[in-house]
Design a protein around this motif. Structure first.
Motif, PDB file in Angstrom:
ATOM      1  N   MET A 122       0.799  -1.186  -0.022  1.00 58.72           N
ATOM      2  CA  MET A 122       0.009  -0.051  -0.038  1.00 58.72           C
ATOM      3  C   MET A 122       0.830   1.213  -0.017  1.00 58.72           C
ATOM      4  N   SER A 123       0.545   2.234  -0.714  1.00 60.38           N
ATOM      5  CA  SER A 123       1.204   3.614  -1.001  1.00 60.38           C
ATOM      6  C   SER A 123       0.479   4.419  -1.440  1.00 60.38           C
ATOM      7  N   PHE A 124       0.981   5.678  -1.331  1.00 57.46           N
ATOM      8  CA  PHE A 124       0.315   6.858  -2.005  1.00 57.46           C
ATOM      9  C   PHE A 124       0.827   7.075  -3.380  1.00 57.46           C
ATOM     10  N   LYS A 125      -0.033   7.721  -4.282  1.00 52.72           N
ATOM     11  CA  LYS A 125       0.205   7.609  -5.596  1.00 52.72           C
ATOM     12  C   LYS A 125       1.628   8.528  -5.731  1.00 52.72           C
ATOM     13  N   PHE A 126       1.915   9.638  -5.154  1.00 50.30           N
ATOM     14  CA  PHE A 126       2.998  10.443  -5.243  1.00 50.30           C
ATOM     15  C   PHE A 126       4.329   9.685  -4.883  1.00 50.30           C
ATOM     16  N   GLU A 127       4.196   8.817  -4.006  1.00 57.61           N
ATOM     17  CA  GLU A 127       5.428   7.910  -3.702  1.00 57.61           C
ATOM     18  C   GLU A 127       6.174   7.165  -4.627  1.00 57.61           C
ATOM     19  N   LYS A 128       5.416   6.838  -5.802  1.00 59.50           N
ATOM     20  CA  LYS A 128       6.067   6.263  -6.945  1.00 59.50           C
ATOM     21  C   LYS A 128       6.579   7.223  -7.696  1.00 59.50           C
ATOM     22  N   LEU A 129       6.440   8.535  -7.900  1.00 59.43           N
ATOM     23  CA  LEU A 129       6.886   9.548  -8.664  1.00 59.43           C
ATOM     24  C   LEU A 129       8.407   9.986  -8.559  1.00 59.43           C
ATOM     25  N   ILE A 130       9.045   9.783  -9.625  1.00 58.87           N
ATOM     26  CA  ILE A 130      10.465  10.028  -9.510  1.00 58.87           C
ATOM     27  C   ILE A 130      10.772  11.566  -9.091  1.00 58.87           C
ATOM     28  N   ILE A 131       9.914  12.527  -9.753  1.00 63.43           N
ATOM     29  CA  ILE A 131      10.011  13.745  -9.688  1.00 63.43           C
ATOM     30  C   ILE A 131       9.725  14.105  -7.786  1.00 63.43           C
ATOM     31  N   TRP A 132       8.934  13.403  -7.254  1.00 59.80           N
ATOM     32  CA  TRP A 132       8.495  13.495  -5.827  1.00 59.80           C
ATOM     33  C   TRP A 132       9.785  13.208  -4.901  1.00 59.80           C
ATOM     34  N   LYS A 133      10.512  11.765  -5.520  1.00 59.75           N
ATOM     35  CA  LYS A 133      11.799  11.314  -4.841  1.00 59.75           C
ATOM     36  C   LYS A 133      13.074  12.370  -4.855  1.00 59.75           C
ATOM     37  N   LYS A 134      13.049  13.016  -5.971  1.00 58.51           N
ATOM     38  CA  LYS A 134      14.105  13.808  -6.271  1.00 58.51           C
ATOM     39  C   LYS A 134      13.778  15.034  -5.469  1.00 58.51           C
ATOM     40  N   ALA A 135      12.642  15.407  -5.467  1.00 55.84           N
ATOM     41  CA  ALA A 135      12.087  16.779  -4.506  1.00 55.84           C
ATOM     42  C   ALA A 135      12.512  16.594  -2.994  1.00 55.84           C
ATOM     43  N   MET A 136      12.317  15.495  -2.627  1.00 53.11           N
ATOM     44  CA  MET A 136      12.561  15.015  -1.185  1.00 53.11           C
ATOM     45  C   MET A 136      14.020  15.015  -1.102  1.00 53.11           C
ATOM     46  N   ASP A 137      14.705  14.524  -1.942  1.00 56.79           N
ATOM     47  CA  ASP A 137      16.220  14.471  -1.622  1.00 56.79           C
ATOM     48  C   ASP A 137      16.651  16.049  -1.779  1.00 56.79           C
ATOM     49  N   PHE A 138      16.070  16.804  -2.662  1.00 55.90           N
ATOM     50  CA  PHE A 138      16.576  18.156  -2.942  1.00 55.90           C
ATOM     51  C   PHE A 138      16.349  19.090  -1.649  1.00 55.90           C
ATOM     52  N   GLY A 139      15.263  18.879  -1.042  1.00 55.68           N
ATOM     53  CA  GLY A 139      14.734  19.616   0.204  1.00 55.68           C
ATOM     54  C   GLY A 139      15.953  19.002   1.413  1.00 55.68           C
ATOM     55  N   GLU A 140      16.233  17.862   1.401  1.00 57.86           N
ATOM     56  CA  GLU A 140      17.255  17.565   2.424  1.00 57.86           C
ATOM     57  C   GLU A 140      18.707  18.031   2.057  1.00 57.86           C
ATOM     58  N   ASP A 141      19.111  18.325   0.755  1.00 54.55           N
ATOM     59  CA  ASP A 141      20.504  18.952   0.664  1.00 54.55           C
ATOM     60  C   ASP A 141      20.292  20.456   0.879  1.00 54.55           C
ATOM     61  N   ILE A 142      19.188  20.937   0.929  1.00 52.94           N
ATOM     62  CA  ILE A 142      18.986  22.391   1.463  1.00 52.94           C
ATOM     63  C   ILE A 142      19.071  22.345   2.891  1.00 52.94           C
ATOM     64  N   ASN A 143      18.356  21.476   3.468  1.00 51.17           N
ATOM     65  CA  ASN A 143      18.248  21.671   4.846  1.00 51.17           C
ATOM     66  C   ASN A 143      19.958  21.447   5.267  1.00 51.17           C
ATOM     67  N   ASN A 144      20.620  20.626   4.721  1.00 48.85           N
ATOM     68  CA  ASN A 144      22.023  20.444   5.174  1.00 48.85           C
ATOM     69  C   ASN A 144      22.641  21.636   4.870  1.00 48.85           C
ATOM     70  N   ILE A 145      22.696  22.434   3.864  1.00 48.84           N
ATOM     71  CA  ILE A 145      23.625  23.578   3.562  1.00 48.84           C
ATOM     72  C   ILE A 145      23.186  24.895   4.525  1.00 48.84           C
ATOM     73  N   ILE A 146      21.720  24.904   4.998  1.00 54.08           N
ATOM     74  CA  ILE A 146      21.407  26.169   5.852  1.00 54.08           C
ATOM     75  C   ILE A 146      22.051  25.914   7.407  1.00 54.08           C
ATOM     76  N   LYS A 147      22.342  24.795   7.738  1.00 47.30           N
ATOM     77  CA  LYS A 147      22.980  24.540   8.791  1.00 47.30           C
ATOM     78  C   LYS A 147      24.229  25.359   9.241  1.00 47.30           C
ATOM     79  N   GLU A 148      24.938  25.552   7.947  1.00 44.88           N
ATOM     80  CA  GLU A 148      26.133  26.499   8.055  1.00 44.88           C
ATOM     81  C   GLU A 148      25.866  28.002   7.866  1.00 44.88           C
TER      82      GLU A 148
END
Length: 117
Positions: free
Chosen positions: A1-27
């Motif tokens: 069972m999963s949500f439709k968006f969890e299968k989308l590559i753009i959603w996965k990449k957007a999730m990773d991108f958000g974490e990349d941004i989160n990591n840089i703002i720590k500095e």
């Protein structure tokens, strides 16, 4: 069972991108905590949030609108990246990496949008 968006590559990449941004703002300097740091984090998180929100029980036209919001959020992130680079909070190398990720994600999202029409 999963949500439709969890299968989308753009959603996965957007999730990773958000974490990349989160990591840089720590500095970023502490005085930017409620300014640029907050703005860029909210904008980067908004990319994935709009993809997921638009995918749930929406028509293609409505999903397309939410994907447009994601693209707008990416433009906001890029502007924040320029601000961060100008203020010497990030290096040119970090800027270039995140700029490329933004550009690639934008193009993927626009291509996905065009398939919904």
């Amino acid at each position: 069972m999963s949500f439709k968006f969890e299968k989308l590559i753009i959603w996965k990449k957007a999730m990773d991108f958000g974490e990349d941004i989160n990591n840089i703002i720590k500095e970023f300097p502490k005085h930017e905590m409620y300014n640029l740091s907050s703005q860029i984090l909210r904008a980067s998180d908004s990319v994935a949030l709009n993809i997921s929100e638009g995918s749930i029980e929406q028509s293609d036209a409505e999903f397309n609108r939410f994907l447009g919001y994601s693209v707008h959020s990416l433009a906001e992130v890029v502007t924040c990246l320029y601000k961060a680079k100008r203020r010497d909070y990030i290096s040119v190398a970090v800027f270039d990496k995140l700029y490329k990720e933004s550009f690639d994600l934008m193009n993927m999202t626009i291509a996905f949008k065009s398939r919904l029409k």
